[in-house]
Design an enzyme around this catalytic site. Structure first.
Site, PDB file in Angstrom:
ATOM      1  N   THR A 138     -10.280   1.846   4.913  1.00 15.35           N
ATOM      2  CA  THR A 138      -9.258   2.729   5.460  1.00 15.35           C
ATOM      3  C   THR A 138      -9.920   3.694   6.444  1.00 15.35           C
ATOM      4  O   THR A 138     -11.146   3.772   6.531  1.00 15.35           O
ATOM      5  CB  THR A 138      -8.572   3.551   4.352  1.00 15.35           C
ATOM      6  OG1 THR A 138      -9.472   4.575   3.913  1.00 15.35           O
ATOM      7  CG2 THR A 138      -8.186   2.676   3.165  1.00 15.35           C
ATOM      8  N   GLU A 139      -9.102   4.460   7.164  1.00 13.60           N
ATOM      9  CA  GLU A 139      -9.656   5.468   8.070  1.00 13.60           C
ATOM     10  C   GLU A 139     -10.495   6.481   7.303  1.00 13.60           C
ATOM     11  O   GLU A 139     -11.611   6.831   7.723  1.00 13.60           O
ATOM     12  CB  GLU A 139      -8.530   6.202   8.816  1.00 13.60           C
ATOM     13  CG  GLU A 139      -7.786   5.365   9.833  1.00 13.60           C
ATOM     14  CD  GLU A 139      -6.575   4.658   9.239  1.00 13.60           C
ATOM     15  OE1 GLU A 139      -5.795   4.061   9.998  1.00 13.60           O
ATOM     16  OE2 GLU A 139      -6.411   4.695   7.992  1.00 13.60           O
ATOM     17  N   TYR A 140      -9.967   6.965   6.181  1.00 14.17           N
ATOM     18  CA  TYR A 140     -10.696   7.939   5.378  1.00 14.17           C
ATOM     19  C   TYR A 140     -12.002   7.340   4.845  1.00 14.17           C
ATOM     20  O   TYR A 140     -13.037   8.001   4.814  1.00 14.17           O
ATOM     21  CB  TYR A 140      -9.840   8.411   4.201  1.00 14.17           C
ATOM     22  CG  TYR A 140      -8.835   9.470   4.541  1.00 14.17           C
ATOM     23  CD1 TYR A 140      -9.236  10.664   5.147  1.00 14.17           C
ATOM     24  CD2 TYR A 140      -7.489   9.310   4.238  1.00 14.17           C
ATOM     25  CE1 TYR A 140      -8.312  11.650   5.455  1.00 14.17           C
ATOM     26  CE2 TYR A 140      -6.558  10.299   4.540  1.00 14.17           C
ATOM     27  CZ  TYR A 140      -6.975  11.466   5.148  1.00 14.17           C
ATOM     28  OH  TYR A 140      -6.063  12.442   5.448  1.00 14.17           O
ATOM     29  N   ASP A 157      -3.503  11.657  -2.235  1.00 15.37           N
ATOM     30  CA  ASP A 157      -3.684  13.099  -2.369  1.00 15.37           C
ATOM     31  C   ASP A 157      -4.127  13.407  -3.807  1.00 15.37           C
ATOM     32  O   ASP A 157      -3.441  13.045  -4.759  1.00 15.37           O
ATOM     33  CB  ASP A 157      -2.365  13.810  -2.063  1.00 15.37           C
ATOM     34  CG  ASP A 157      -2.521  15.320  -1.914  1.00 15.37           C
ATOM     35  OD1 ASP A 157      -3.405  15.893  -2.577  1.00 15.37           O
ATOM     36  OD2 ASP A 157      -1.752  15.916  -1.137  1.00 15.37           O
ATOM     37  N   GLU A 178       0.863  -1.181   0.000  1.00 12.76           N
ATOM     38  CA  GLU A 178       0.000   0.000   0.000  1.00 12.76           C
ATOM     39  C   GLU A 178       0.897   1.228   0.000  1.00 12.76           C
ATOM     40  O   GLU A 178       1.716   1.413   0.903  1.00 12.76           O
ATOM     41  CB  GLU A 178      -0.918   0.029   1.224  1.00 12.76           C
ATOM     42  CG  GLU A 178      -1.868   1.222   1.187  1.00 12.76           C
ATOM     43  CD  GLU A 178      -2.760   1.350   2.407  1.00 12.76           C
ATOM     44  OE1 GLU A 178      -3.724   2.135   2.356  1.00 12.76           O
ATOM     45  OE2 GLU A 178      -2.485   0.665   3.422  1.00 12.76           O
ATOM     46  N   ASN A 200       9.712   7.622   0.387  1.00 13.37           N
ATOM     47  CA  ASN A 200       9.040   8.544  -0.515  1.00 13.37           C
ATOM     48  C   ASN A 200       8.717   7.801  -1.805  1.00 13.37           C
ATOM     49  O   ASN A 200       9.624   7.307  -2.490  1.00 13.37           O
ATOM     50  CB  ASN A 200       9.941   9.747  -0.794  1.00 13.37           C
ATOM     51  CG  ASN A 200       9.241  10.835  -1.580  1.00 13.37           C
ATOM     52  OD1 ASN A 200       8.297  10.581  -2.323  1.00 13.37           O
ATOM     53  ND2 ASN A 200       9.713  12.065  -1.428  1.00 13.37           N
TER      54      ASN A 200
END
Length: 235
Positions: free
Chosen positions: A199-201, A125, A44, A103
């Site tokens: 997921t949390e979102y 994002d 992920e 990254n």
């Protein structure tokens, strides 16, 4: 994103060498060796606080999972989620899960060609400004990297609440010559889809009545062959 981390966070991460990888470059081409087996590896990218990757590692113990993010504090929080998900204390850590600090811009430095079976992109994002399009994790320049890292069974599973990002991504997948499958504009239309770890979102957005967009992208030769067989079986 700015995160206010706890004091001693680096020391906290360094104290968990079995779970946390602070320099994933060290394991490029050797992740199976680190896990101690040759099971498929699912990654992920941009795991946030780790709810999804922890849940997946519990649900699928025969898969090796790696959650990657670039923020120390998110790695720390994901470590707590992982141990809670597995009900571990002290020095214990999930046997099929690693958390890597890295990254995504340099992902080809962390994994060898063909080393991965699946990549999850969850609520990345959206970078809404047109001038920032190249930063989106579904931009063709990232897709070119993913295609090299995924093996013959390789797939990309993508979820987002952003309609704009979803439309951009579908176009990017098509422009890159990738086959898409199981496209939905509202994953939980008929109630929570129990097949999917949230997921949390995702939990937050679903509670607010927002649509979750999702699709699967077929990359590897064997994955594409199975997809074609399934499609033929439908007719």
């Amino acid at each position: 994103m700015r995160l206010r981390g706890r004091k001693g966070i680096r020391e906290n991460l360094e104290s968990q060498p079995g779970l946390v990888v602070l320099d994933p470059r060290e394991y490029k081409g050797r992740w199976s060796e680190r896990f101690g087996n040759n099971r498929p590896i699912h990654v992920e990218l941009g795991m946030g606080k780790g709810q999804f990757i922890s849940g997946m590692s519990v649900k699928y113990p025969d898969i090796n999972f790696i959650g990657m993010d670039m923020y120390d504090e998110l790695i720390r929080r994901a470590g707590e989620k992982a141990k809670n998900a597995w009900s571990l204390e002290g020095e214990g850590h999930p046997p099929n899960l690693n958390l890597a600090l890295g990254n995504i811009e340099f992902i080809e430095e962390f994994f060898e060609q063909g080393e991965l079976e699946r990549i999850y992109l969850n609520f990345s994002d959206p970078w809404p400004k047109t001038k920032h399009g190249r930063r989106r994790l579904t931009h063709p320049r990232f897709l070119d990297k993913y295609k090299k890292l995924l093996n013959d069974n390789g797939e990309i599973h993508f979820k987002t609440d952003s309609q704009t990002l979803f439309e951009f991504s579908l176009n990017a997948f098509a422009a890159s010559g990738l086959q898409m499958s199981d496209i939905t504009l509202n994953l939980h239309r008929d109630g929570l889809n129990e097949k999917h770890v949230m997921t949390e979102y995702e939990s937050k957005f679903h509670a607010q009545g927002m649509n979750i967009h999702r699709c699967e992208v077929i990359v590897g030769k064997e994955a594409l062959r199975r997809y074609e067989e399934r499609k033929m079986g439908m007719f």
